[in-house]
Design a protein around this motif. Sequence first.
Motif, PDB file in Angstrom:
ATOM      1  N   ALA A  17       6.522  84.506  47.418  1.00  8.42           N
ATOM      2  CA  ALA A  17       6.251  84.053  48.789  1.00  8.42           C
ATOM      3  C   ALA A  17       7.226  82.952  49.192  1.00  8.42           C
ATOM      4  O   ALA A  17       7.706  82.919  50.344  1.00  8.42           O
ATOM      5  CB  ALA A  17       4.814  83.556  48.898  1.00  8.42           C
ATOM      6  N   ALA A  18       7.544  82.055  48.265  1.00  9.41           N
ATOM      7  CA  ALA A  18       8.503  80.987  48.557  1.00  9.41           C
ATOM      8  C   ALA A  18       9.901  81.556  48.790  1.00  9.41           C
ATOM      9  O   ALA A  18      10.628  81.113  49.689  1.00  9.41           O
ATOM     10  CB  ALA A  18       8.518  79.980  47.408  1.00  9.41           C
ATOM     11  N   GLU A  19      10.293  82.541  47.986  1.00 10.25           N
ATOM     12  CA  GLU A  19      11.594  83.178  48.165  1.00 10.25           C
ATOM     13  C   GLU A  19      11.706  83.824  49.557  1.00 10.25           C
ATOM     14  O   GLU A  19      12.720  83.687  50.230  1.00 10.25           O
ATOM     15  CB  GLU A  19      11.821  84.247  47.093  1.00 10.25           C
ATOM     16  N   ARG A  20      10.654  84.498  49.963  1.00  6.96           N
ATOM     17  CA  ARG A  20      10.696  85.139  51.275  1.00  6.96           C
ATOM     18  C   ARG A  20      10.779  84.089  52.383  1.00  6.96           C
ATOM     19  O   ARG A  20      11.505  84.272  53.371  1.00  6.96           O
ATOM     20  CB  ARG A  20       9.484  86.037  51.479  1.00  6.96           C
ATOM     21  N   ALA A  21      10.047  82.996  52.228  1.00  5.45           N
ATOM     22  CA  ALA A  21      10.087  81.926  53.229  1.00  5.45           C
ATOM     23  C   ALA A  21      11.486  81.326  53.327  1.00  5.45           C
ATOM     24  O   ALA A  21      11.985  81.055  54.433  1.00  5.45           O
ATOM     25  CB  ALA A  21       9.073  80.843  52.874  1.00  5.45           C
ATOM     26  N   LEU A  22      12.139  81.125  52.186  1.00  2.90           N
ATOM     27  CA  LEU A  22      13.502  80.581  52.202  1.00  2.90           C
ATOM     28  C   LEU A  22      14.464  81.562  52.871  1.00  2.90           C
ATOM     29  O   LEU A  22      15.347  81.150  53.635  1.00  2.90           O
ATOM     30  CB  LEU A  22      13.953  80.252  50.781  1.00  2.90           C
ATOM     31  N   GLU A  23      14.299  82.841  52.591  1.00  2.45           N
ATOM     32  CA  GLU A  23      15.144  83.852  53.252  1.00  2.45           C
ATOM     33  C   GLU A  23      14.968  83.809  54.763  1.00  2.45           C
ATOM     34  O   GLU A  23      15.943  83.842  55.530  1.00  2.45           O
ATOM     35  CB  GLU A  23      14.793  85.250  52.732  1.00  2.45           C
ATOM     36  N   GLU A  24      13.706  83.743  55.195  1.00  2.00           N
ATOM     37  CA  GLU A  24      13.428  83.696  56.627  1.00  2.00           C
ATOM     38  C   GLU A  24      14.013  82.432  57.254  1.00  2.00           C
ATOM     39  O   GLU A  24      14.558  82.462  58.368  1.00  2.00           O
ATOM     40  CB  GLU A  24      11.911  83.758  56.870  1.00  2.00           C
ATOM     41  N   LEU A  25      13.911  81.314  56.538  1.00  2.00           N
ATOM     42  CA  LEU A  25      14.478  80.060  57.014  1.00  2.00           C
ATOM     43  C   LEU A  25      15.993  80.201  57.215  1.00  2.00           C
ATOM     44  O   LEU A  25      16.533  79.839  58.272  1.00  2.00           O
ATOM     45  CB  LEU A  25      14.168  78.942  56.013  1.00  2.00           C
ATOM     46  N   CYS A  26      16.675  80.733  56.196  1.00  2.00           N
ATOM     47  CA  CYS A  26      18.137  80.859  56.256  1.00  2.00           C
ATOM     48  C   CYS A  26      18.588  81.771  57.407  1.00  2.00           C
ATOM     49  O   CYS A  26      19.581  81.490  58.091  1.00  2.00           O
ATOM     50  CB  CYS A  26      18.675  81.367  54.928  1.00  2.00           C
ATOM     51  N   LYS A  27      17.873  82.851  57.605  1.00  2.00           N
ATOM     52  CA  LYS A  27      18.217  83.764  58.702  1.00  2.00           C
ATOM     53  C   LYS A  27      17.984  83.099  60.054  1.00  2.00           C
ATOM     54  O   LYS A  27      18.800  83.216  60.974  1.00  2.00           O
ATOM     55  CB  LYS A  27      17.383  85.046  58.603  1.00  2.00           C
ATOM     56  N   ARG A  28      16.875  82.391  60.159  1.00  2.00           N
ATOM     57  CA  ARG A  28      16.508  81.771  61.425  1.00  2.00           C
ATOM     58  C   ARG A  28      17.521  80.703  61.847  1.00  2.00           C
ATOM     59  O   ARG A  28      17.966  80.666  62.997  1.00  2.00           O
ATOM     60  CB  ARG A  28      15.119  81.146  61.299  1.00  2.00           C
TER      61      ARG A  28
END
Length: 401
Positions: free
Chosen positions: A270-281
């Motif tokens: 879940a943390a990995e996905r959140a970081l991915e979403e952060l980087c894309k955003r």
Amino acid sequence: MNFTYSDKVKELQQKLSQFMDDYVYPNERLYYDQLNPGERFASIPPIIEELKQKAREQGLWNLFLPESEYGAGLTNLEYAPLCEIMGRSSIAPEVFNCAAPDTGNMEVLARYGTEEHKKKWLKPLLNGEIRSCFSMTEPDVASSDATNIEASIVRDGDEYVINGIKWWSSGAGDPRCKIAIVMGKSNPDAEKHKQQSMILVPLDTTGVTVKRLLPVFGYDHAPHGHAEIEYKNVRVPAGNMLWGEGKGFAIAQGRLGPGRIHHCMRTIGAAERALEELCKRVQSRTAFGKKLADQGVIKEWIADSRIEIEQARLLTLKAAYMMDKVGNKEAKAEIAMIKVVAPNMALKVIDRAIQAFGAAGVSEDFPLASSWANIRTLRLADGPDEVHRRAIARYELEKYK
């Protein structure tokens, strides 16, 4: 310690990731859209059964259960990166029949159940035909100390009679939930850790009443749910006792070890996905004349998140390695440490992602808010942080006695 993934694990990682890309992520919104708004606990979104069938056909099924004839033959260390991938989506664990509390309950049945228990309850759980719940926590006592449990399990001839109120019995709202593992006191006069027992109680037994379903930060988690259940003069056959009278505390410790580390594995995903979403955003949004990704504070968030995820992952892998090599009991310190570290890490990473998304981050248009709310419960579930820290300190002090 060698944490290199075997070819077998790498192949499963690739298959699992591809399945997530092809089927799970694209259907997350459909899953929630298919929940009946009027009776959210009365039916199951059809898409989940479709995805379960696809996963089973691809051999992505029951990947947990190390050292058991019922699992996929993976060790805890091998399962860790796979469980992490499942943790990237709230619906994924069930798709692969690796969802709590069923995984923990299946481990209990596999280890301590009779052949009759396995035939009647374990097999349908392994097939994904039914769901289950675990009734330990009680509203009237500090349940972080399991010896406080007051529900009674009393022998009466060829039956046991169960009385008590339980809550946060996760999964009991699901119409497919057919069996509960109930923890209670069978001998209040015995030694402190031998007063408790665990017993199987079918949810359709007379005297079992789901009083209400408890939301988490406003999320009802339908159709799974978290139930308050009354057990009032509930009678079940004596053969429903697990392992034997007075073994409840020992079973709980055995069950919660794997359950705790599985939560941590999923939390890292879940943390990995959140970081991915952060980087894309932050690379797609501009404020004050430059992209958010070019703001110094955002770069610090990204760097800190990557550092913290890697640290938590390594500690999780070490705990899994110890469980495989020396057993769950000897790995208790590592399990306790990661149970504290992983949820706290994920909450920080997800919180940064929410901040980067602005108001959108707290909406239901993105999975961040619900992910944060779900993971916040893990600082309480399977033992609060304070209990684990107390245990870690005790283990450390024992070295110097």
